[in-house]
Write a protein that holds these residues in place. Sequence first.
Motif, short mmCIF file in Angstrom:
data_model
loop_
_atom_site.label_atom_id
_atom_site.label_comp_id
_atom_site.label_asym_id
_atom_site.label_seq_id
_atom_site.Cartn_x
_atom_site.Cartn_y
_atom_site.Cartn_z
N PRO A 3 -21.58 5.35 -10.15
CA PRO A 3 -20.45 4.61 -10.76
C PRO A 3 -20.62 3.10 -10.69
CG PRO A 3 -19.61 6.41 -9.44
CD PRO A 3 -21.09 6.35 -9.19
N GLU A 4 -21.21 2.58 -9.62
CA GLU A 4 -21.42 1.15 -9.49
C GLU A 4 -22.45 0.64 -10.48
OE1 GLU A 4 -21.69 3.28 -6.89
OE2 GLU A 4 -19.94 2.78 -5.68
N ALA A 5 -23.44 1.46 -10.79
CA ALA A 5 -24.53 1.04 -11.67
C ALA A 5 -24.10 0.97 -13.14
CB ALA A 5 -25.71 1.99 -11.53
N HIS A 6 -23.19 1.83 -13.56
CA HIS A 6 -22.76 1.78 -14.97
C HIS A 6 -21.37 1.17 -15.13
CE1 HIS A 6 -21.12 5.87 -13.89
NE2 HIS A 6 -20.12 5.49 -14.66
N VAL A 7 -20.89 0.51 -14.10
CA VAL A 7 -19.59 -0.18 -14.11
C VAL A 7 -18.52 0.77 -14.66
CG1 VAL A 7 -18.38 -2.31 -14.68
CG2 VAL A 7 -20.85 -2.33 -14.51
N CYS A 8 -18.32 1.85 -13.93
CA CYS A 8 -17.37 2.89 -14.32
C CYS A 8 -15.96 2.30 -14.43
CB CYS A 8 -17.39 4.02 -13.29
SG CYS A 8 -16.39 5.43 -13.73
N PRO A 9 -15.25 2.59 -15.50
CA PRO A 9 -13.88 2.07 -15.63
C PRO A 9 -12.93 2.66 -14.58
CG PRO A 9 -14.42 3.54 -17.45
CD PRO A 9 -15.67 3.34 -16.67
N ASN A 10 -13.31 3.77 -13.99
CA ASN A 10 -12.50 4.42 -12.96
C ASN A 10 -13.06 4.18 -11.56
OD1 ASN A 10 -10.86 5.50 -14.98
ND2 ASN A 10 -12.23 7.22 -15.25
N LEU A 11 -13.75 3.06 -11.36
CA LEU A 11 -14.39 2.77 -10.09
C LEU A 11 -13.39 2.65 -8.95
CD1 LEU A 11 -17.11 2.31 -8.75
CD2 LEU A 11 -16.88 -0.10 -9.24
N THR A 12 -12.21 2.09 -9.20
CA THR A 12 -11.20 1.97 -8.14
C THR A 12 -10.72 3.35 -7.71
OG1 THR A 12 -9.48 1.66 -9.80
CG2 THR A 12 -10.41 -0.32 -8.82
N THR A 13 -10.57 4.27 -8.65
CA THR A 13 -10.18 5.65 -8.32
C THR A 13 -11.27 6.31 -7.49
OG1 THR A 13 -9.00 5.80 -10.42
CG2 THR A 13 -9.47 7.86 -9.30
N CYS A 14 -12.51 6.07 -7.86
CA CYS A 14 -13.66 6.61 -7.14
C CYS A 14 -13.66 6.14 -5.69
CB CYS A 14 -14.95 6.20 -7.83
SG CYS A 14 -16.45 6.56 -6.94
N LYS A 15 -13.48 4.83 -5.49
CA LYS A 15 -13.48 4.28 -4.14
C LYS A 15 -12.30 4.79 -3.33
CE LYS A 15 -16.07 0.09 -5.04
NZ LYS A 15 -16.07 -1.37 -5.01
N GLN A 16 -11.13 4.93 -3.94
CA GLN A 16 -9.95 5.42 -3.24
C GLN A 16 -10.13 6.88 -2.81
OE1 GLN A 16 -7.43 3.53 -2.31
NE2 GLN A 16 -6.49 5.25 -1.27
N ASN A 17 -10.69 7.70 -3.68
CA ASN A 17 -10.95 9.09 -3.33
C ASN A 17 -11.94 9.19 -2.18
OD1 ASN A 17 -9.26 9.94 -5.33
ND2 ASN A 17 -10.87 10.52 -6.76
N SER A 18 -12.96 8.38 -2.22
CA SER A 18 -13.96 8.37 -1.16
C SER A 18 -13.35 7.92 0.17
CB SER A 18 -15.10 7.44 -1.55
OG SER A 18 -16.03 7.36 -0.52
#
Length: 71
Positions: free
Chosen positions: A38-53
Amino acid sequence: MIKKAAKCSVPNCHDRAVRIIGECRYCEHKFCGKHRLPEAHVCPNLTTCKQNSFERYADRLLSEKCVASKV
């Protein structure tokens, strides 16, 4: 009819998308090996990804916390 190989969803990247690990579970696009994270393709849902993690590992980290013993 031959199915065409999927290309990476990042603009200006012409590599083939990786089959199993190339699909982002947050934005559901397909990516090559360089852009699959997600960090490499600048995922639009990156904040959701980090919160889930963070939520997934917060309890484990708190349970493994080092506490000084009382003397």
